[in-house]
Design a protein around this motif. Sequence first.
Motif, PDB file in Angstrom:
ATOM      1  N   UNK A  80       0.880  -1.768  -0.504  1.00 14.04           N
ATOM      2  CA  UNK A  80       0.081  -0.266   0.076  1.00 14.04           C
ATOM      3  C   UNK A  80       0.997   0.991   0.464  1.00 14.04           C
ATOM      4  N   UNK A  81       0.980   1.555  -0.896  1.00 12.91           N
ATOM      5  CA  UNK A  81       2.076   3.400  -1.222  1.00 12.91           C
ATOM      6  C   UNK A  81       2.091   4.366  -0.009  1.00 12.91           C
ATOM      7  N   UNK A  82       0.455   4.256   0.377  1.00 11.96           N
ATOM      8  CA  UNK A  82       0.531   5.332   1.763  1.00 11.96           C
ATOM      9  C   UNK A  82       1.404   4.815   2.997  1.00 11.96           C
ATOM     10  N   UNK A 128      11.122   4.723   1.669  1.00  9.85           N
ATOM     11  CA  UNK A 128       9.630   5.452   1.309  1.00  9.85           C
ATOM     12  C   UNK A 128       9.196   6.655   2.725  1.00  9.85           C
ATOM     13  N   UNK A 129      10.298   7.248   2.913  1.00  6.94           N
ATOM     14  CA  UNK A 129       9.952   8.059   4.753  1.00  6.94           C
ATOM     15  C   UNK A 129       9.121   9.150   4.417  1.00  6.94           C
ATOM     16  N   UNK A 130       8.496   9.434   2.885  1.00  6.79           N
ATOM     17  CA  UNK A 130       7.545  10.241   2.973  1.00  6.79           C
ATOM     18  C   UNK A 130       6.478  10.130   2.460  1.00  6.79           C
ATOM     19  N   UNK A 133       5.588  10.287   6.706  1.00 10.05           N
ATOM     20  CA  UNK A 133       5.791  11.679   7.305  1.00 10.05           C
ATOM     21  C   UNK A 133       5.279  12.789   6.565  1.00 10.05           C
ATOM     22  N   UNK A 134       5.433  13.444   7.071  1.00 11.39           N
ATOM     23  CA  UNK A 134       4.228  15.033   6.204  1.00 11.39           C
ATOM     24  C   UNK A 134       5.676  16.011   5.906  1.00 11.39           C
ATOM     25  N   UNK A 135       4.977  16.786   4.861  1.00  8.11           N
ATOM     26  CA  UNK A 135       6.914  16.765   4.117  1.00  8.11           C
ATOM     27  C   UNK A 135       6.359  18.345   4.533  1.00  8.11           C
ATOM     28  N   UNK A 136       7.183  18.628   4.649  1.00  8.73           N
ATOM     29  CA  UNK A 136       7.472  20.454   4.866  1.00  8.73           C
ATOM     30  C   UNK A 136       8.171  21.397   3.809  1.00  8.73           C
TER      31      UNK A 136
END
Length: 136
Positions: A80-82, A128-130, A133-136
Amino acid sequence: MTTTTRPAAATRTRPARARALGIGLLVLQVLLAALFAFAALPKLLGDPVAVRMFHEIGFGSWFRHFTGAVELLGAVGLLVPRSCGFAAAGLACVMIGATISNLALGAPGAAVTTIALFAVLVVLARARRNTFLPVR
């Protein structure tokens, strides 16, 4: 004011590398998902070898079922990508426990395998951390 332009070849190479990396990571995710799904099934189905192994480390059947469920959920999460980054990080934690168990049981060969899987999962979680985790 000067503008710097990149050669056309360099512009084409970067997206091609990113695409190849993305495909490589996707293949890695599918292979790891298959590996963990197949590793979870004997634990969940009560294979005598899995039952004996968990008995030897001093945990009951509840921990065998728990470990199998976590591995199976992690395998699904890798697809699952997310949730891929989160699933890879969680499975890396499972590999820490598996390494400790293998060393306690006197199975250094199995511990080497779990350490290698840990390293691969950490690389995948980082790549795949993004996804978690929210991207800033």
